[in-house]
Design an enzyme around this catalytic site. Structure first.
Site, PDB file in Angstrom:
ATOM      1  N   HIS A  26       1.934   4.613  -2.833  1.00 28.07           N
ATOM      2  CA  HIS A  26       2.120   6.070  -2.673  1.00 28.07           C
ATOM      3  C   HIS A  26       3.515   6.463  -3.155  1.00 28.07           C
ATOM      4  O   HIS A  26       3.705   7.507  -3.795  1.00 28.07           O
ATOM      5  CB  HIS A  26       1.987   6.462  -1.203  1.00 28.07           C
ATOM      6  CG  HIS A  26       0.582   6.395  -0.675  1.00 28.07           C
ATOM      7  ND1 HIS A  26      -0.480   7.024  -1.274  1.00 28.07           N
ATOM      8  CD2 HIS A  26       0.060   5.767   0.415  1.00 28.07           C
ATOM      9  CE1 HIS A  26      -1.591   6.784  -0.586  1.00 28.07           C
ATOM     10  NE2 HIS A  26      -1.289   6.023   0.439  1.00 28.07           N
TER      11      HIS A  26
ATOM     12  N   HIS B 142       0.838  -1.204   0.000  1.00 30.49           N
ATOM     13  CA  HIS B 142       0.000   0.000   0.000  1.00 30.49           C
ATOM     14  C   HIS B 142       0.874   1.255   0.000  1.00 30.49           C
ATOM     15  O   HIS B 142       0.718   2.138  -0.840  1.00 30.49           O
ATOM     16  CB  HIS B 142      -0.916  -0.018   1.230  1.00 30.49           C
ATOM     17  CG  HIS B 142      -1.765   1.211   1.376  1.00 30.49           C
ATOM     18  ND1 HIS B 142      -3.090   1.252   1.038  1.00 30.49           N
ATOM     19  CD2 HIS B 142      -1.459   2.472   1.808  1.00 30.49           C
ATOM     20  CE1 HIS B 142      -3.570   2.459   1.249  1.00 30.49           C
ATOM     21  NE2 HIS B 142      -2.603   3.226   1.727  1.00 30.49           N
ATOM     22  N   GLU B 143       1.805   1.299   0.939  1.00 32.85           N
ATOM     23  CA  GLU B 143       2.654   2.494   1.045  1.00 32.85           C
ATOM     24  C   GLU B 143       3.561   2.630  -0.178  1.00 32.85           C
ATOM     25  O   GLU B 143       3.877   3.752  -0.606  1.00 32.85           O
ATOM     26  CB  GLU B 143       3.497   2.441   2.331  1.00 32.85           C
ATOM     27  CG  GLU B 143       2.694   2.343   3.629  1.00 32.85           C
ATOM     28  CD  GLU B 143       1.644   3.437   3.793  1.00 32.85           C
ATOM     29  OE1 GLU B 143       1.767   4.497   3.155  1.00 32.85           O
ATOM     30  OE2 GLU B 143       0.676   3.222   4.551  1.00 32.85           O
TER      31      GLU B 143
ATOM     32  N   HIS C 155       3.828   6.563  -6.862  1.00 28.63           N
ATOM     33  CA  HIS C 155       3.050   7.702  -7.370  1.00 28.63           C
ATOM     34  C   HIS C 155       3.914   8.971  -7.339  1.00 28.63           C
ATOM     35  O   HIS C 155       3.895   9.779  -8.260  1.00 28.63           O
ATOM     36  CB  HIS C 155       1.796   7.886  -6.498  1.00 28.63           C
ATOM     37  CG  HIS C 155       0.739   8.737  -7.138  1.00 28.63           C
ATOM     38  ND1 HIS C 155      -0.401   9.110  -6.471  1.00 28.63           N
ATOM     39  CD2 HIS C 155       0.645   9.289  -8.373  1.00 28.63           C
ATOM     40  CE1 HIS C 155      -1.150   9.846  -7.265  1.00 28.63           C
ATOM     41  NE2 HIS C 155      -0.539   9.978  -8.426  1.00 28.63           N
TER      42      HIS C 155
HETATM   43 ZN   LIG Z   1      -2.674   5.341   1.823  1.00 30.68          ZN
END
Ligand SMILES: [Zn+2]
Length: 239
Positions: free
Chosen positions: A35, A31-32, A38
């Site tokens: 980011h 999940h991290e 991105h």
């Molecule tokens: Zn998040």
């Protein structure tokens, strides 16, 4: 069932053994990392709209999308090994583990909807002299299976109501969009290079410099309606 531990390719610890991650920790890492890529793959002209500096309901899309990868056997078998035998984890075991995460998912979804509505109501028009506890009780009665406990005021400790300022719904919105991107582009073959490059080009490189709906449309080939997003969330609660 034996406890599942995943050996990752991080540097060895001082004792010489590999650090072990539970599946939950690995999912969080994915999940991290969503980011992180991105931000790393942002190629905007202006730095203040690069990477995760985009609208909140888009910012969680890349990270939630990575959770789908963390729950797909075709991805896990690439690196997940038993920490003692070095054997690849059986597909059936991984699938059962992922399915077990669906337990209680409908209630979890209902709770997120409840929080989102409460957030919208608190930031919307309502009589200023009306106690927030009273509003909480009313909304909880309408949108939660758990009855309101008289005299309680848990919302005072729910920081997201202040920190997100009417944007708590972004979690659900992002989850719905990520679901559509996964099922529309990656589910058939999560490791296909062309799809990854398209994702990088259409969704990760623009940060907040492009309309999110346009980025998603260019990725999946169609403009998403509200009904489709709601259906995506409902499907998330099913096996
Ligand atoms: Zn998040």
């Amino acid at each position: 069932m034996p406890k599942i531990v995943l050996a990752c390719s991080m540097p060895s610890s001082r004792s010489g053994s590999l650090p072990l991650l539970t599946h939950g920790m690995m999912e969080n890492l994915f999940h991290e990392f969503g980011h992180a890529i991105h931000s790393m793959l942002g190629r905007t002209r202006y730095q203040h709209v690069t990477g995760t500096r985009c609208s909140t309901d888009y910012a969680e899309v890349p990270s939630i999308l990575m959770e789908y990868f963390a729950n797909d056997y075709r991805v896990l078998r690439e690196f997940a090994r038993h920490h003692q035998t070095n054997e690849t984890l059986p597909e059936e075991m991984i699938n059962r583990l992922c399915q077990s995460k669906k337990f209680g998912s409908a209630y979890e979804m209902q709770t997120q909807v409840f929080y989102s509505i409460l957030d919208q109501v608190y930031h919307g028009n309502h009589p200023l002299d009306r106690p927030t506890v009273e509003i909480l009780e009313e909304i909880q009665k309408q949108h939660s299976s758990i009855p309101y406990v008289p005299g309680s005021a848990w919302h005072l400790r729910f920081g997201h109501l202040v920190g997100y300022g009417a944007k708590y719904y972004s979690y659900l919105y992002s989850r719905a969009v990520a679901s559509k991107v996964w099922h529309g582009c990656f589910a058939a073959d999560p490791l296909r290079q062309e799809t990854g490059e398209k994702y990088r080009r259409e969704m990760l490189s623009h940060g907040g410099g492009k309309e999110p709906a346009v980025m998603v449309e260019n990725m999946i080939g169609k403009r998403l309606s509200s009904e489709e997003l709601v259906d995506a969330l409902i499907d998330e609660t099913k096996s």
